[in-house]
Design a protein around this motif. Sequence first.
Motif, mmCIF file in Angstrom:
data_model
loop_
_atom_site.group_PDB
_atom_site.id
_atom_site.type_symbol
_atom_site.label_atom_id
_atom_site.label_comp_id
_atom_site.label_asym_id
_atom_site.label_seq_id
_atom_site.Cartn_x
_atom_site.Cartn_y
_atom_site.Cartn_z
ATOM 1 N N TRP A 144 0.863 -1.175 0.000
ATOM 2 C CA TRP A 144 0.000 0.000 0.000
ATOM 3 C C TRP A 144 0.899 1.225 0.000
ATOM 4 O O TRP A 144 2.068 1.151 0.393
ATOM 5 N N GLY A 145 0.353 2.322 -0.478
ATOM 6 C CA GLY A 145 1.203 3.489 -0.551
ATOM 7 C C GLY A 145 0.429 4.777 -0.688
ATOM 8 O O GLY A 145 -0.784 4.796 -0.908
ATOM 9 N N GLU A 158 5.773 3.972 0.024
ATOM 10 C CA GLU A 158 5.160 2.672 -0.290
ATOM 11 C C GLU A 158 5.681 1.597 0.656
ATOM 12 O O GLU A 158 6.895 1.467 0.867
ATOM 13 N N SER A 159 4.745 0.823 1.208
ATOM 14 C CA SER A 159 5.066 -0.200 2.198
ATOM 15 C C SER A 159 4.622 -1.565 1.710
ATOM 16 O O SER A 159 3.480 -1.743 1.274
ATOM 17 N N GLY A 160 5.508 -2.546 1.786
ATOM 18 C CA GLY A 160 5.142 -3.925 1.489
ATOM 19 C C GLY A 160 4.668 -4.628 2.751
ATOM 20 O O GLY A 160 5.114 -4.319 3.855
ATOM 21 N N PHE A 161 3.758 -5.586 2.587
ATOM 22 C CA PHE A 161 3.264 -6.323 3.750
ATOM 23 C C PHE A 161 2.893 -7.741 3.350
ATOM 24 O O PHE A 161 2.722 -8.060 2.169
ATOM 25 N N SER A 195 -0.237 -12.669 7.334
ATOM 26 C CA SER A 195 0.123 -12.440 8.734
ATOM 27 C C SER A 195 -0.055 -10.989 9.170
ATOM 28 O O SER A 195 -0.060 -10.696 10.366
ATOM 29 N N GLY A 196 -0.156 -10.080 8.205
ATOM 30 C CA GLY A 196 -0.260 -8.664 8.526
ATOM 31 C C GLY A 196 1.061 -8.003 8.840
ATOM 32 O O GLY A 196 1.095 -6.819 9.183
ATOM 33 N N LYS A 197 2.174 -8.724 8.716
ATOM 34 C CA LYS A 197 3.480 -8.174 9.052
ATOM 35 C C LYS A 197 3.988 -7.251 7.941
ATOM 36 O O LYS A 197 3.701 -7.442 6.764
ATOM 37 N N LEU A 246 8.591 0.606 7.747
ATOM 38 C CA LEU A 246 7.266 1.127 7.460
ATOM 39 C C LEU A 246 7.111 1.380 5.959
ATOM 40 O O LEU A 246 6.099 1.024 5.365
ATOM 41 N N PHE A 247 8.134 1.988 5.331
ATOM 42 C CA PHE A 247 8.103 2.231 3.895
ATOM 43 C C PHE A 247 9.347 1.608 3.263
ATOM 44 O O PHE A 247 10.274 2.298 2.842
ATOM 45 N N GLY A 248 9.347 0.278 3.198
ATOM 46 C CA GLY A 248 10.516 -0.443 2.710
ATOM 47 C C GLY A 248 10.636 -0.503 1.211
ATOM 48 O O GLY A 248 11.709 -0.809 0.687
#
Length: 359
Positions: free
Chosen positions: A66-67, A85-88, A92-94, A100-102
């Motif tokens: 999401w971003g 932009e963050s990957g997850f 698991s929701g991790k 946070l924005f990897g």
Amino acid sequence: MQRELKTAIAISGACIGMGLSGSALAQSSVTLYGIVDQSVRFTTNSDAQNGNQVQLTNGAITNSRWGLKGQEDLGGGLSVLFRLESGFEPHSGKVDMSRLFGRYAYVGLSGRLGTLTLGRQGTEAFNFFGDFDPLTVGNYTANSWPFFLTIGRIDNTAAYAGQFGGLHLGATYGFGQQPGSLSQNAYWGVRVSWDLGPASFGGTYQEQRDLANNVQRMWGVGGKYAWGAATVFAGYMGGRDATGFVDAALNDPSRTVATGSFEQHPRRDMTLYTGVQYQATPALAFTGAFYYDDMKNVNGFAGNDGKRYTGVLLAEYALSKRSQVYATIDYNKVSGGAYTELPGKSNQLGAGVGMRHLF
């Protein structure tokens, strides 16, 4: 065709609370976007005992993310932009990579002569092959391993990107952040490509240094050609790694691996690939890809050579503009010194089915 899947929801009034005038607000926007991609994957020879595995995991081709991205028009063809932009992991929701924005975190200026951005961004080789790989740099390690050579994304970068007609240019410098040295831990890379009617082609080169000033070099060329409903891809990636990064990234995490001297015996890679995307109907698309790597001095030992072969088939069906289902199958085979890249036997078969939704 790059599968960025950027369909999003625009949100107005991004500058509320910043004391800006109504006319300034009208020229600003922020976009919330993302992908939730979940799959069930079956893998043979998944551990040292060659056991099979069934798992719920992230998507086959598009990582879940999401971003936020935004732009403000400054007038005169100049605008300010940003992207976070963050990957997850949806099962698991991790958060990926404990960041946070990897994936991306940058701010910049864009104008008629191109775009300058500062922050965490993709390397030039990663950006280049994202356009010239038939799987657009897939998610499963089984189909994305060649792109560990590109490093992926790095911190502390200044990047330029420009498009002039069919000419695409890119250049990035990564600050090493080491007192007293401009070279330690530093990165630089360039890319160039051309669009000529149905054909596109180009090349890239980059260097990444470690804290000891050892260098990982990577270079490559790629091309694609659209022919009716089909697009054909082909490319080459070369590498010379005196840092140990590539071996550490590709060795299976379950293996205990001895290493030699990367400085004296740098790993060398010659990777070739080809593939095709075929849009059978407006809703149904097929992709096939094949990758081959010829390695020298694996894990820093002279003469420790190996090979890896990978084949991937993918079918995607659009339920709507925002939702797709898919099925994929991949096969990997290693030999020689490359045996450390798989956990058990020298081969591995994987298959997955999944669903993704864009927002």
